[in-house]
Design an enzyme around this catalytic site. Sequence first.
Site, PDB file in Angstrom:
ATOM      1  CE  LYS A   8      -2.023  -0.851   3.955  1.00  0.00           C
ATOM      2  NZ  LYS A   8      -1.513  -2.188   4.308  1.00  0.00           N
ATOM      3  NE  ARG A  83      -4.164  -0.630   9.653  1.00  0.00           N
ATOM      4  CZ  ARG A  83      -3.055  -0.147   9.075  1.00  0.00           C
ATOM      5  NH1 ARG A  83      -3.000   1.092   8.680  1.00  0.00           N
ATOM      6  NH2 ARG A  83      -2.007  -0.928   8.913  1.00  0.00           N
ATOM      7  NE  ARG A 155       6.489  -0.621  10.222  1.00  0.00           N
ATOM      8  CZ  ARG A 155       5.386  -0.454   9.489  1.00  0.00           C
ATOM      9  NH1 ARG A 155       5.447   0.129   8.325  1.00  0.00           N
ATOM     10  NH2 ARG A 155       4.215  -0.860   9.935  1.00  0.00           N
TER      11      ARG A 155
HETATM   12  P1  AMP Z   1       1.065   0.829   8.690  1.00  0.00           P
HETATM   13  O1  AMP Z   1       2.302   1.633   8.541  1.00  0.00           O
HETATM   14  O2  AMP Z   1      -0.062   1.331   7.815  1.00  0.00           O
HETATM   15  O3  AMP Z   1       1.307  -0.656   8.519  1.00  0.00           O
HETATM   16  O4  AMP Z   1       0.555   1.032  10.201  1.00  0.00           O
HETATM   17  C1  AMP Z   1       1.356   0.623  11.292  1.00  0.00           C
HETATM   18  C2  AMP Z   1       0.548   0.612  12.572  1.00  0.00           C
HETATM   19  O5  AMP Z   1       0.043   1.921  12.828  1.00  0.00           O
HETATM   20  C3  AMP Z   1      -0.686  -0.284  12.565  1.00  0.00           C
HETATM   21  O6  AMP Z   1      -0.379  -1.643  12.856  1.00  0.00           O
HETATM   22  C4  AMP Z   1      -1.512   0.386  13.655  1.00  0.00           C
HETATM   23  O7  AMP Z   1      -1.019   0.059  14.943  1.00  0.00           O
HETATM   24  C5  AMP Z   1      -1.244   1.863  13.418  1.00  0.00           C
HETATM   25  N1  AMP Z   1      -2.215   2.425  12.456  1.00  0.00           N
HETATM   26  C6  AMP Z   1      -1.958   2.929  11.219  1.00  0.00           C
HETATM   27  N2  AMP Z   1      -3.078   3.341  10.617  1.00  0.00           N
HETATM   28  C7  AMP Z   1      -4.090   3.096  11.490  1.00  0.00           C
HETATM   29  C8  AMP Z   1      -5.504   3.253  11.446  1.00  0.00           C
HETATM   30  N3  AMP Z   1      -6.121   3.777  10.357  1.00  0.00           N
HETATM   31  N4  AMP Z   1      -6.212   2.897  12.530  1.00  0.00           N
HETATM   32  C9  AMP Z   1      -5.627   2.386  13.623  1.00  0.00           C
HETATM   33  N5  AMP Z   1      -4.315   2.157  13.731  1.00  0.00           N
HETATM   34  C10 AMP Z   1      -3.535   2.519  12.676  1.00  0.00           C
END
Ligand code: AMP
Length: 208
Positions: A8, A83, A155
């Site tokens: 994404k 999400r 990460r």
């Molecule tokens: P990502 O970088 O999109 O994989 O997001 C990493 C982490 O950030 C996720 O596992 C959540 O803990 C938090 N996070 C990111 N976007 C959201 C969202 N829309 N709602 C809730 N938690 C989020």
Amino acid sequence: MGTPGAGKGTQAKLLADRVGVCHISTGDMLRDAIRRGTRLGLEAQRYMEQGLLVPDDVVIGIVEERLRAPDCKHGFILDGFPRTLAQARALDELLARRGEPLTAVMLIAVPRDEAIRRLAGRRVCDKCGAMSHVAFDPPARADRCDRCGGGLAQREDDREDTIRHRMDVYARETAPVLEHYRGAGLLHEIEGTGSREDVSRRVAASVG
Ligand code: AMP
């Protein structure tokens, strides 16, 4: 939309550059808040480290604020948001108030095993945020970013047990959001395997 590791972030950045709109990644914004040690960062960190979702009201608040910035005036690409169904409904309301409904929702589909392989080998530069992969896209010098020479690290939430947790959270909380958008006739499904360029071509073709 797509599971963790679907690509994404990579595709959202490429598309935002190509069409000249802002790229809004809630994950990037939360990681930035953690780096800066803000109150938001301290709260978000507790959830993110465990692969859990940050509470809806927190995430909705940061997206709402970000959308007000001048660089989002001519459009935006949301990456990693919404999400949950509550986030999707809040976004519908927010955009209805702006008179600016979503144009399209893209789902990048990648088999679970492939997504896990991508995440487990992913490394991120602690200086410029560039990503590499230990097997698929290795840096010229071990543990050093090809772009800026910064240090590469995994990460915290890309460790194998946390990845599995994030996948379960996706199936439980995020998959229902797909039905919300499928019902609205907005969902475009894109095959996410293959090279970054292959997927980027499919994304462009799918949204015209
Ligand atoms: P990502 O970088 O999109 O994989 O997001 C990493 C982490 O950030 C996720 O596992 C959540 O803990 C938090 N996070 C990111 N976007 C959201 C969202 N829309 N709602 C809730 N938690 C989020």
